[in-house]
Design an enzyme around this catalytic site. Structure first.
Site, PDB file in Angstrom:
ATOM      1  N   ARG A  43       0.776  -1.239   0.020  1.00  0.00           N
ATOM      2  CA  ARG A  43      -0.178   0.158  -0.078  1.00  0.00           C
ATOM      3  C   ARG A  43       0.685   1.341   0.162  1.00  0.00           C
ATOM      4  O   ARG A  43       0.465   2.200  -0.625  1.00  0.00           O
ATOM      5  CB  ARG A  43      -0.877  -0.047   1.347  1.00  0.00           C
ATOM      6  CG  ARG A  43      -1.750   1.195   1.409  1.00  0.00           C
ATOM      7  CD  ARG A  43      -2.753   1.081   2.704  1.00  0.00           C
ATOM      8  NE  ARG A  43      -1.867   0.653   4.063  1.00  0.00           N
ATOM      9  CZ  ARG A  43      -1.504   1.508   4.599  1.00  0.00           C
ATOM     10  NH1 ARG A  43      -1.532   2.888   4.243  1.00  0.00           N
ATOM     11  NH2 ARG A  43      -0.718   1.309   5.656  1.00  0.00           N
ATOM     12  N   LYS A 202     -10.833 -18.069  15.916  1.00  0.00           N
ATOM     13  CA  LYS A 202      -9.684 -18.445  16.904  1.00  0.00           C
ATOM     14  C   LYS A 202      -9.041 -17.137  17.346  1.00  0.00           C
ATOM     15  O   LYS A 202      -8.507 -17.131  18.336  1.00  0.00           O
ATOM     16  CB  LYS A 202      -8.694 -19.063  16.227  1.00  0.00           C
ATOM     17  CG  LYS A 202      -8.060 -18.724  14.706  1.00  0.00           C
ATOM     18  CD  LYS A 202      -7.050 -17.976  14.823  1.00  0.00           C
ATOM     19  CE  LYS A 202      -6.571 -17.166  13.528  1.00  0.00           C
ATOM     20  NZ  LYS A 202      -5.289 -16.475  13.526  1.00  0.00           N
ATOM     21  N   ARG A 266      -0.671 -11.581  17.742  1.00  0.00           N
ATOM     22  CA  ARG A 266      -1.112 -10.209  17.848  1.00  0.00           C
ATOM     23  C   ARG A 266      -2.490 -10.117  18.855  1.00  0.00           C
ATOM     24  O   ARG A 266      -2.285  -9.272  19.588  1.00  0.00           O
ATOM     25  CB  ARG A 266      -1.475  -9.286  16.586  1.00  0.00           C
ATOM     26  CG  ARG A 266      -0.261  -9.127  15.573  1.00  0.00           C
ATOM     27  CD  ARG A 266      -0.841  -8.889  14.273  1.00  0.00           C
ATOM     28  NE  ARG A 266       0.239  -8.595  13.506  1.00  0.00           N
ATOM     29  CZ  ARG A 266       0.155  -8.402  12.129  1.00  0.00           C
ATOM     30  NH1 ARG A 266      -1.041  -7.936  11.665  1.00  0.00           N
ATOM     31  NH2 ARG A 266       1.251  -8.261  11.277  1.00  0.00           N
ATOM     32  N   GLU A 299      -7.194  -8.650  14.047  1.00  0.00           N
ATOM     33  CA  GLU A 299      -8.314  -8.763  13.564  1.00  0.00           C
ATOM     34  C   GLU A 299      -9.482  -9.201  14.508  1.00  0.00           C
ATOM     35  O   GLU A 299     -10.666  -8.846  14.307  1.00  0.00           O
ATOM     36  CB  GLU A 299      -8.435 -10.120  12.442  1.00  0.00           C
ATOM     37  CG  GLU A 299      -7.619  -9.777  11.378  1.00  0.00           C
ATOM     38  CD  GLU A 299      -8.313  -8.944  10.156  1.00  0.00           C
ATOM     39  OE1 GLU A 299      -9.351  -8.463  10.468  1.00  0.00           O
ATOM     40  OE2 GLU A 299      -7.689  -9.002   8.940  1.00  0.00           O
TER      41      GLU A 299
END
EC number: 1.1.1.94
Length: 349
Positions: A43, A202, A266, A299
């Site tokens: 990006r 998960k 994370r 996420e």
């Protein structure tokens, strides 16, 4: 792992130069690589330039030397030109916007592989559904890659396995051969739904494991969260038509264990910081790049909301997911969330 190296004549595009996209670009080359090479779309132009000049992605995968055959670009048209295989490594909640911007750049008949693990907010679509909705491709052209795949370990060539799910067995096998290397072993599967649901849920359970660790709870608590979390994943997956064997495999149990227990996760790491009493917005401020850093996405913070909404629409009970959602979005303390879970009425397993 011994095997036949199958080289693709056309280039492979990896759209997203985060840790996972970069690691998979390396896997593709290490597995024999397409003859036309791998094009890695970033990006940010500065990230693409650094990859090309230093052979490293210091922003997202520091310490890994990328092999020749990977070329980075910030131009999506350049990345997608002539690519018969496209790996989509952008965050789940940005998948639709990116695909809309890329418009007609994807070659006809190309295989589109989702690397993202999320349920779209609002529509409650899985990523494979979003891809079909935006691009109009046949669902058989869309594959999902998911499993216990921590990018930093795979970049170090540590042994790992994954699942490639696609309703078109021929495409799944072609991807399997393209990605098979001495350290990375893909398995094929036709259960796209189960593979996606395992990967999405998960992350939420890993947040719960991190929260428990941050408070100071030990291995019994972690094992309980993982096991009861798996029960929630299976309930939702079965309601959506997933196969139990998929959720008992790499895309379910495998991914769940890796993400819930690894310090590189994370989602677990964010949960642990919440358990230690840090404030969500302060943590996210340091992760999303708004403090001047490179930024990355957790996420599970978003997924707990979309998964809970999806479960509700199918009348599936997910108390752990609900507790994580309350902590992340409703201001409930981790201690109170644990108390609520333990205070639920007793039942059979």
């Amino acid at each position: 792992m011994a095997g036949i190296v199958v080289r693709s004549e056309s280039a492979v595009a990896v759209m997203g130069a985060g840790a996972w996209g970069t690691a998979l670009a390396k896997v593709l080359i290490d597995a024999g690589g397409p003859e036309a090479g791998v094009v890695l779309w970033a990006r940010r132009p500065d990230v693409a330039e650094r990859i090309n000049t230093t052979r490293c992605n210091r922003a997202y995968l520091p310490g890994t030397l990328l092999p020749p055959g990977i070329r980075a670009t910030a131009d999506p048209a350049d990345a997608l030109r002539g690519a018969s295989t496209v790996l989509l490594g952008v965050p789940a909640q940005r998948m639709r916007a990116n695909l809309e911007r890329w418009g007609g750049l994807v070659a006809d008949g190309a295989t589109l592989v989702s690397l993202a693990k999320g349920i779209e907010l609002g529509t409650l679509m899985r990523m494979s559904q979003v891809i079909v909705s935006v691009t109009g491709v046949d669902p058989a052209q869309v594959a999902v890659l998911s499993g216990p795949n921590l990018a930093s370990e795979i970049a170090q060539c540590q042994p790992a396995a994954t699942v490639i799910a696609c309703s078109d067995l021929g495409r799944a096998v072609a991807l399997q051969r393209m990605l098979s290397s001495g350290y990375f072993r893909p398995y094929t599967n036709s259960d796209v739904v189960g593979t996606e649901i395992g990967g999405v849920c998960k992350n939420v359970i890993a947040l719960a494991c991190g929260m428990a660790a941050g408070v100071g709870f030990g291995e019994n608590t972690a094992a309980t969260i993982i096991t009861r979390g798996l029960a929630e994943i299976i309930r939702l997956g079965m309601a959506l038509g997933a196969q139990v064997t998929t959720l008992a495999g790499l895309a379910g149990v495998g991914d769940l264990v890796a993400t819930c227990t690894s310090p590189h996760s994370r989602n677990r790491s964010l949960g642990e910081r919440l358990g230690r009493g840090e404030i969500m917005q302060s943590i996210l401020h340091g992760m999303d790049g708004s403090d001047g850093g490179d930024g990355y996405v957790v996420e599970g913070v978003t997924s707990c909301a979309s998964v809970l909404a999806l479960a509700s629409s199918y009348d599936v009970e997910m108390p752990l997911t609900d507790a994580v959602h309350r902590v992340c979005h409703k201001g409930l303390s981790v201690e109170k969330a644990m108390a609520l879970l333990l205070g639920r009425s007793t039942k059979s397993e």
